[in-house]
Design a protein around this motif. Structure first.
Motif, short mmCIF file in Angstrom:
data_model
loop_
_atom_site.label_atom_id
_atom_site.label_comp_id
_atom_site.label_asym_id
_atom_site.label_seq_id
_atom_site.Cartn_x
_atom_site.Cartn_y
_atom_site.Cartn_z
N THR A 1 1.08 -1.68 -0.01
CA THR A 1 0.43 0.12 -0.02
C THR A 1 1.16 1.22 -0.06
N PRO A 2 1.69 1.33 -1.57
CA PRO A 2 2.67 2.76 -1.07
C PRO A 2 1.95 3.89 -0.91
N GLU A 3 0.45 4.00 -0.70
CA GLU A 3 -0.05 5.32 -1.22
C GLU A 3 -1.20 5.54 -0.68
N VAL A 4 -1.67 7.06 -0.03
CA VAL A 4 -2.26 7.23 1.12
C VAL A 4 -3.45 7.07 0.12
N PRO A 5 -4.25 6.20 0.09
CA PRO A 5 -5.75 5.56 -0.05
C PRO A 5 -7.13 6.96 -0.65
N HIS A 6 -7.75 7.56 -1.70
CA HIS A 6 -8.85 7.84 -1.83
C HIS A 6 -10.25 7.28 -1.47
N THR A 7 -10.89 7.58 -0.47
CA THR A 7 -12.07 6.26 0.02
C THR A 7 -12.82 6.83 -0.86
N VAL A 8 -13.38 8.58 0.19
CA VAL A 8 -14.51 9.00 0.26
C VAL A 8 -14.56 10.54 -1.15
N GLN A 9 -15.43 10.31 -1.84
CA GLN A 9 -15.92 11.80 -2.78
C GLN A 9 -16.02 12.61 -1.29
N PRO A 10 -16.06 14.10 -2.96
CA PRO A 10 -16.68 15.37 -1.90
C PRO A 10 -17.76 14.77 -0.79
N ASP A 11 -19.23 14.22 -1.67
CA ASP A 11 -20.14 14.27 -1.39
C ASP A 11 -20.54 13.13 -0.20
N GLY A 12 -19.46 12.89 0.89
CA GLY A 12 -19.46 11.54 1.48
C GLY A 12 -19.33 10.58 0.65
N SER A 13 -19.90 10.17 -0.38
CA SER A 13 -20.09 8.64 -0.66
C SER A 13 -18.50 7.79 -1.25
N TYR A 14 -18.32 6.41 -0.83
CA TYR A 14 -17.36 5.95 -1.43
C TYR A 14 -17.07 5.90 -2.85
N PHE A 15 -15.71 6.01 -3.03
CA PHE A 15 -15.39 6.55 -4.57
C PHE A 15 -15.81 4.77 -5.43
N PRO A 16 -15.90 5.05 -6.82
CA PRO A 16 -16.13 3.80 -7.30
C PRO A 16 -15.39 2.36 -7.39
N HIS A 17 -13.87 3.03 -6.77
CA HIS A 17 -12.69 1.58 -7.36
C HIS A 17 -13.01 0.98 -5.50
N VAL A 18 -13.70 1.41 -4.67
CA VAL A 18 -13.74 1.07 -3.41
C VAL A 18 -14.79 0.32 -3.32
N PRO A 19 -13.43 -1.17 -3.53
CA PRO A 19 -14.29 -3.54 -2.60
C PRO A 19 -15.68 -2.94 -1.36
N LEU A 20 -16.72 -3.71 -2.67
CA LEU A 20 -17.84 -4.20 -1.78
C LEU A 20 -18.88 -2.35 -1.83
N PHE A 21 -18.56 -1.19 -1.21
CA PHE A 21 -18.93 -0.33 -1.07
C PHE A 21 -19.27 0.94 -1.36
N ALA A 22 -18.72 1.02 -3.06
CA ALA A 22 -18.66 2.01 -4.39
C ALA A 22 -20.61 2.22 -3.51
N GLY A 23 -20.57 3.98 -3.70
CA GLY A 23 -21.45 4.64 -3.36
C GLY A 23 -22.57 4.74 -2.18
N ALA A 24 -21.65 3.77 -1.32
CA ALA A 24 -22.42 4.14 0.15
C ALA A 24 -22.01 5.13 0.37
N ARG A 25 -22.82 6.32 1.77
CA ARG A 25 -22.33 7.58 2.05
C ARG A 25 -22.18 7.72 3.31
N VAL A 26 -21.45 8.49 3.68
CA VAL A 26 -21.01 8.65 5.13
C VAL A 26 -22.07 9.27 5.66
N LEU A 27 -21.58 10.46 5.23
CA LEU A 27 -23.10 11.46 5.38
C LEU A 27 -23.78 11.71 4.03
N ASP A 28 -24.98 11.88 4.38
CA ASP A 28 -26.07 12.42 3.50
C ASP A 28 -26.19 14.50 3.24
N ASP A 29 -26.26 14.81 1.99
CA ASP A 29 -26.53 16.53 1.62
C ASP A 29 -26.62 16.73 2.86
#
Length: 1011
Positions: free
Chosen positions: A390-418
């Motif tokens: 894991t040589p890089e710091v991962p980017h897991t959450v997008q600006p809108d609080g959802s997981y990036f599409p590349h995140v296994p199992l959880f793509a699109g799930a949101r930490v917080l809503d709008d």
């Protein structure tokens, strides 16, 4: 009201009543009774606007500048409030304190200048416009950026005008016609120049780090924009199976972590431990059927926490299998709990000094993209992450609080809503961990959690590219760093109170690099270009100059009006090669740069002679030969305006922009609670002004210990109003008495009676106290000195004693002229000393005494008093006289309560003094005059036990006796020689002499006295 005060009041009322009754000649018109148009009822809500209009007509601010143009400068640089609503009580406290500073420093002899300012960019205003859009069902992103910025500018303009009038109504004097606005074109141009200085010196860089991120507002936030509130979080205990270890005992074991942010588990890349903690390997021997923790499971836990963790996991029996020292965990590699489902990398165990055995498991789940400590662990152990895959710091959450599409199992799930409400990310992660058999317990925890102070929504730490100003990079090869410069500047600044130095030192010592980028639209853009091929910043003075020139002419809109920045790059650079940055600056950078576009360009503010570095400010009251710049704000600004200004100036100029920093606390309600609309305990300054006047708020501000939190409410203001009334009544009585004083009757101090010389001595003492207190910005000490002087020493002592002399003595009397001379001096001193606090009342009183069309008490300096007036020996003698007087006054109060007398003038007590020191002090003093009795006898020695005594004045006893003789029809003294002058058979000789002088001065007036 004490005995003597009642006696004085009774004299006036009795004399006027006698004339109405017709039982004796009317002498009332021959008395020099107080006369003044200065009303007892202040009527401040109606009177203050008239005085504001008068100051405006006088152009008072300009006259102050002209008057002091050759004096050393004392500039109070305003920390800008946001232009986004009506002012509140905290604003009132802040602005009144600033006015106390500028008015008092002006009267101390400085050119003390205040130019108000406003913060016009940023989230608070942008958020208001977005609220308006949301109410109309519109999306901000669908509005052209220049149109959106124009609406923000109009909104700020409106509230600048509203707040300006509200601040002026408080009585604050400043250059209201020429405030500084962070959104003015020259300000935006200078802010851009300051940013480009950081770029040119190599201090500005773009990095990818976890920062506080508002999902609701879609932007990074600074610490100063964050508030901590209670929040309920899901908690989980998760096991990470050991994949590789040199310790055979760990085979088949799992490292257990505890976290309050289950949604960060997909970003986990390491586990932190402490080499100083004792760990153990624990085996579950019994557990309920279907339990997550099962018999045979082996968990690595801190010994101090194992029993608690296993209890939460509902383990009914366990045994400790082996010791594991923290130092032996180096090199251990675990599997991610979702190993085999897209998380097929190693999770190294790494040492960290922030790991404790206070709570959790003794191991800390580490997600470098979602925490400051986590990220620093990645920085320190980059090689271990690379080895684990894991040589890089991962980017897991997008600006809108959802997981990036590349995140296994959880793509699109949101930490917080709008709206900032919990999304589905936690639930989905917890369910996946449970399915994978990686969960051993879960729960809920109420704890303090960061929220946006604007949207009130929870925040997350999120790894995202941002622009930073480095704290520890070498500046231009100087060997110096921003952190080192800032710490040196802090030590070189005067902090009031002194504890502020320790607070900001700690903050700057430990602060990370300054994240200055915001993903918003309303602000000054980060005016840099990045080379698309190399990723390097473009550093070109010609480009920078074109940007600044465009901003001067068009404002920061010029940046957004040009799609690729060609107008700035050409002809020197190919626009296709460079990417124009579209982020805007943190508003703290705006206000932190305000010294550069306010203090430096203005000839009336620019320090002409800065204090040499390392030279401290002089002692209070000693004028320096250099100019002074002060910042004054709430204590929360150690992490806000004070710090951003420090960092900006140290990064570009190598020193702080200020010489003095003063901080105040927060304003609470009467129960000590924070004011909030939900509690219904807010107090609007506008309401106080409408009901009582701004001077009541000003008096409250000056009377509290503003360095700490203060309280305000109806009962507090009632006490302040009572204090104001006493001050006003004292001023009114002086004005009434001075009606009979033209100034031609002045008496030199050396010819005055002792009592007058005592008052002159007190003025010199107070002058030193007041000057030192004002110089130290300690306004409560000013009032603590003046309030008892006005109410106790003047009204209840000196004025009370001198009323008979002032009202009844002949106009030519030396005692009367001396008293008037002293009262004139007292009035001048007290009114100017009070002027910074009671700006309106002092002006009203001054104009009542000196009704000049062009005059103002605020154009005066504090009076320079002759040092020869000081007489410590005289003061010590009169302190003894007043001790004896207290015993006499106490005895007379008792006789009045017994109905034996109505007025102290009916008494002629005998005073027995066995204390030789006190007895000696009374020699040569007209003690009857001092005690306001018609006669008194002072005797050496003791008397019978029934005499009146006070426990704290031993050696003094008073025996009551009624005065002998007849009552003088003019002064109401009871004297044996009333009628000694046949021409005035109802008067004492003193009053008869006064009448002769009066009749000569009033020819044609009806004769009084004997036919």
């Amino acid at each position: 009201m004490n005995d003597s005060s009642k006696a004085g009041a009774a004299n006036i009322s009795q004399k006027n009543a006698a004339a109405k009754a017709g039982d004796k000649a009317d002498y009332s018109k021959t008395l020099f009774l107080p006369q003044t148009d200065f009303p007892m009822r202040a009527g401040l809500p109606e009177r203050e606007p008239l005085l504001l209009a008068r100051w405006n007509d006088l152009d008072l601010y300009r006259r102050l500048r002209e008057q002091a143009k050759s004096a050393p400068r004392f500039t109070l640089h305003d920390g800008p409030p946001y232009a986004n609503g009506n002012i509140h009580i905290g604003h009132a406290l802040n602005k009144i304190l600033k006015d106390l500073v500028t008015r008092s420093q002006q009267m101390l002899g400085y050119d003390s200048n205040y130019v108000p300012g406003w913060d016009c960019h940023g989230l608070p205003i942008e958020w208001k416009i977005e609220e308006q859009y949301r109410a109309k069902g519109l999306d901000k992103d669908d509005v052209p950026v220049l149109e959106f910025r124009a609406e923000c500018r109009a909104f700020a303009d409106k509230w600048v005008d509203v707040q300006r009038e509200e601040f002026k109504r408080l009585g604050v004097t400043g250059d209201w016609d020429n405030p500084y606005l962070t959104m003015s074109y020259p300000a935006e141009a200078q802010i851009a120049r300051e940013l480009m200085k950081f770029a040119m010196s190599g201090q500005l860089y773009q990095g990818s780090k976890p920062v506080m991120w508002s999902i609701v507002e879609r932007t990074a936030l600074a610490e100063a924009e964050v508030e901590y509130k209670d929040h309920v979080s899901s908690t989980i205990f998760v096991k990470f199976p050991v994949a590789a270890s040199d310790n055979a005992a760990l085979a088949g074991a799992s490292v257990v972590i505890w976290t309050t942010t289950p949604w960060t588990i997909p970003a986990n890349r390491a586990i932190a431990y402490s080499p100083d903690i004792a760990y153990g390997l624990y085996e579950v021997t019994e557990a309920p059927e279907g339990n997550w923790a099962k018999p045979g499971d082996r968990y690595l836990l801190a010994d101090a926490l194992a029993e608690t963790v296993l209890g939460v996991a509902k383990v009914t029996s366990f045994r400790r299998v082996a010791d594991v020292n923290g130092v032996d965990l180096a090199g251990v590699l675990a599997h991610h709990p979702l190993h085999g489902q897209g998380y097929d990398f190693g999770v190294p165990l790494l040492p960290a000094d922030y790991v404790t055995a206070d709570a959790g498991t003794g191991f800390v789940h580490t997600a470098p993209g979602h925490g400051a400590d986590d990220y620093m662990t990645y920085v320190r152990h980059r090689a271990a992450f690379e080895a684990a895959g894991t040589p890089e710091v991962p980017h897991t959450v997008q600006p809108d609080g959802s997981y990036f599409p590349h995140v296994p199992l959880f793509a699109g799930a949101r930490v917080l809503d709008d709206n900032g409400k919990e999304g589905d990310a936690n639930a989905r992660v917890i369910a996946a961990l449970a399915d994978a058999g990686a969960l051993i317990a879960r729960g809920r925890l109420r704890h303090s959690y960061p929220h946006s102070w604007r949207s009130r929504a929870p925040l997350i730490f999120r790894n995202t590219p941002q622009w930073f100003i480095a704290m520890d990079r070498d500046i231009d090869g100087s060997g110096d760093t921003l952190r080192a410069r800032s710490l040196a500047a802090i030590a070189d600044t005067q902090w009031v109170p002194a504890a502020g130095e320790n607070r900001i030192t700690a903050m700057v010592s430990g602060r990370p690099d300054w994240v200055i980028s915001r993903q918003r639209a309303w602000g000054v853009p980060i005016t840099v270009f990045v080379d698309r091929e190399t990723g390097e910043l473009l550093r070109d003075d010609r480009v920078n100059a074109r940007i600044a020139d465009a901003f001067e002419a068009e404002g920061a809109d010029a940046w957004f009006a040009d799609a690729d920045g060609a107008r700035f790059l050409a002809p020197d650079h190919d626009p296709a090669r460079f990417e124009k940055v579209t982020d805007v600056l943190d508003v703290w950078f705006d206000s932190g740069s305000s010294h550069a576009f306010t203090l430096e360009p203005r000839a009336d503010l620019r320090p002409r002679k800065r204090r040499p570095e390392g030279e401290r400010l002089p002692a209070a009251g000693k004028a320096p030969d250099f100019d002074t710049v002060m910042y004054l704000e709430g204590s929360d600004q150690h992490r806000g305006f004070f710090q951003s200004s420090l960092l900006e100036a140290c990064g570009t100029r190598g020193r702080a922009p200020y010489d003095v920093v003063v901080t105040h606390g927060f304003t609470l309600d009467e129960q000590g609670r924070k004011m909030s609309k939900s509690l219904g305990n807010t107090l609007a300054p506008q309401d106080v002004i409408r009901q009582s006047g701004a001077d009541i708020l000003r008096l409250w501000t000056a009377s509290v210990d503003y360095w700490d939190d203060q309280r305000i409410g109806p009962e507090v203001l009632k006490g302040v109003t009572d204090q104001y009334r006493k001050i006003r009544n004292t001023l009114r009585w002086m004005l009434g008495s001075l009606h009979h004083f033209s100034g031609a009757e002045l008496v030199a101090a050396e010819r005055m009676p002792e009592l007058e010389r005592l008052m002159l001595h007190r003025l010199v003492e107070l002058d030193q106290t007041v000057r030192q207190a004002y110089a130290a910005y300690d306004y409560k000490r000013v009032l603590a000195a003046l309030a008892p002087f006005l109410t106790t020493e003047l009204s209840a002592f000196y004025f009370d004693i001198r009323k008979d002399t002032l009202y009844c003595d002949p106009a030519s009397s030396l005692a009367r002229r001396s008293a008037l001379t002293v009262i004139d001096q007292i009035f001048r001193c007290v009114t100017t000393w009070l002027a910074p606090v009671l700006a309106f009342t002092a002006e009203e009183a001054w104009l009542s005494r000196f009704p000049s069309e062009a005059g103002s008490v605020h154009l005066e300096r504090f009076p320079e008093l002759p040092p020869t007036w000081r007489d410590d020996a005289l003061a010590a003698r009169w302190a003894k006289i007043r001790k004896v007087r207290r015993v006499v006054t106490g005895a007379l109060e008792l006789e009045r309560a017994r109905k034996n007398i109505g007025s102290s003038l009916e008494a002629a007590p005998a005073v027995y003094v066995s204390d030789a020191d006190l007895l000696g002090a009374l020699k040569g003093v007209d003690f009857a005059e001092v005690c306001i009795t018609s006669a008194i006898s002072v005797r050496d020695g003791e008397t019978h036990e029934e005499a009146f005594r006070l426990d704290d004045v031993p050696g003094v006893a008073v025996v009551f006796a009624r005065a002998e003789g007849r009552k003088c029809a003019r002064s109401w003294k009871v004297l044996p020689d009333v009628g000694a002058d046949p021409a005035w058979p109802d008067l004492s000789p003193r009053d008869a002499a006064a009448m002769r002088e009066w009749t000569k001065a009033h020819p044609g007036e009806p004769a009084l006295g004997a036919a």
